[in-house]
Design an enzyme around this catalytic site. Structure first.
Site, short mmCIF file in Angstrom:
data_model
loop_
_atom_site.label_atom_id
_atom_site.label_comp_id
_atom_site.label_asym_id
_atom_site.label_seq_id
_atom_site.Cartn_x
_atom_site.Cartn_y
_atom_site.Cartn_z
N GLN A 157 0.85 -1.20 0.00
CA GLN A 157 0.00 0.00 0.00
C GLN A 157 0.88 1.26 0.00
O GLN A 157 0.37 2.36 -0.08
CB GLN A 157 -0.89 0.01 1.25
CG GLN A 157 -1.98 -1.05 1.24
CD GLN A 157 -2.75 -1.05 2.54
OE1 GLN A 157 -2.43 -1.79 3.47
NE2 GLN A 157 -3.76 -0.22 2.64
N ILE B 150 3.44 4.16 -1.21
CA ILE B 150 3.56 4.87 -2.50
C ILE B 150 4.97 5.42 -2.68
O ILE B 150 5.22 6.22 -3.56
CB ILE B 150 2.52 6.03 -2.59
CG1 ILE B 150 2.67 7.01 -1.41
CG2 ILE B 150 1.11 5.49 -2.65
CD1 ILE B 150 1.82 8.27 -1.55
N HIS C 159 -1.61 1.17 -4.29
CA HIS C 159 -2.08 2.56 -4.23
C HIS C 159 -1.31 3.48 -5.15
O HIS C 159 -1.32 4.70 -4.98
CB HIS C 159 -2.01 3.07 -2.78
CG HIS C 159 -3.03 2.43 -1.88
ND1 HIS C 159 -3.16 2.74 -0.56
CD2 HIS C 159 -3.96 1.49 -2.13
CE1 HIS C 159 -4.13 2.01 -0.04
NE2 HIS C 159 -4.63 1.25 -0.97
N CYS D 294 -3.06 11.60 -16.04
CA CYS D 294 -4.17 12.48 -16.47
C CYS D 294 -5.49 11.96 -15.92
O CYS D 294 -5.78 10.76 -15.99
CB CYS D 294 -4.20 12.53 -17.99
SG CYS D 294 -5.66 13.41 -18.59
N CYS E 210 -7.63 11.14 -19.70
CA CYS E 210 -7.24 10.07 -20.63
C CYS E 210 -6.37 9.01 -19.97
O CYS E 210 -6.06 7.99 -20.59
CB CYS E 210 -6.54 10.65 -21.86
SG CYS E 210 -4.91 11.33 -21.50
N CYS F 264 -4.08 15.32 -23.82
CA CYS F 264 -5.43 15.85 -24.08
C CYS F 264 -5.34 17.16 -24.87
O CYS F 264 -6.13 17.40 -25.79
CB CYS F 264 -6.16 16.12 -22.78
SG CYS F 264 -6.69 14.69 -21.87
#
Ligand SMILES: [Zn+2]
Length: 222
Positions: free
Chosen positions: A42, A44, A101, A109, A112, A138
């Site tokens: 979990q 990061i 996570h 993004c 997208c 985008c």
């Protein structure tokens, strides 16, 4: 939002300087001894990558040959094996650590879902200043449309590639790639460490793994 972006960027700076712990090295020793089916975290902070575990989901589940003794550089006590054959390609090991996570390595993004390097184009300085960045992917699509006389399309925002509890996880469907039955039939122990199991999704994942392991007369250790 500016507070979130500058706070998470500062956290990223601290994480870059952090060192792996004994737990990370223990997991690596299991890998080197051919005992690690998969590590799910979990965290990061990507410290698993710093010790040398692969977190790349594109590598897939890995092959069974990674458990063969002749491809293990060390035994369970960490001693080097002299009869080791260093032929096993890294891709055959597959993804070794699944970041449940996400991580603070890249930006993703919101529209997208492409990822962008956080360290390029001065992005880190901008997020540190609390700015929310538009997605270049985008923007390119929208600009091409307006140049062709069509209406502009939505431009997403770049966010840290982490799973916020209230948001949808773009990786959710991909996690199943890491859990093919033929690999999980080899499980004899499930180690659960450093988690309160407070996250609904993680609790369910652990329950599913525990069911498999109990069917095989293995043990789950909390
Ligand atoms: Zn986008």
């Amino acid at each position: 939002t500016p507070v979130f972006y500058s706070g998470i960027t500062k956290m990223r700076h601290d994480v870059k300087r952090a060192s792996p712990t004994r737990t990370h090295r223990f997991i690596l020793s299991l890998r080197d001894a051919g005992k690690l089916v998969r590590d799910y975290t979990q965290n990061i902070d990507c410290l698993e990558e710093k010790v040398g575990l692969s977190t790349d989901l594109r590598k897939g589940p890995g092959s069974l040959s990674r458990f063969c003794r002749k491809y293990q550089s060390r035994d369970v006590r960490g001693h080097h094996r002299v009869d080791y054959e260093p032929r096993l390609q890294e891709t055959n090991r597959g993804i070794e650590c699944v970041l449940l996570h996400g991580s603070l390595r890249r930006l993703r993004c919101s529209n997208c879902f492409i990822t962008c390097c956080w360290d390029e184009c001065g992005r880190e300085a901008k997020t540190l200043a609390g700015q929310e960045l538009p997605c270049p992917g985008c923007a390119e699509i929208s600009e091409a449309r307006t140049a062709a006389g069509k209406r502009a399309t939505a431009i997403g925002k770049l966010r840290p590639d982490i799973v916020l509890y209230s948001k949808q996880d773009p990786w959710a469907g991909s996690i199943s790639v890491t859990t093919p039955l033929h690999l999980f039939q080899r499980l004899d122990i499930l180690l659960i460490t450093g988690t309160s199991l407070a996250t609904h999704r993680v609790k369910h994942l652990v329950k599913d793994f525990a069911k498999i392991i109990h069917k095989q007369a293995g043990k789950a250790v909390l």
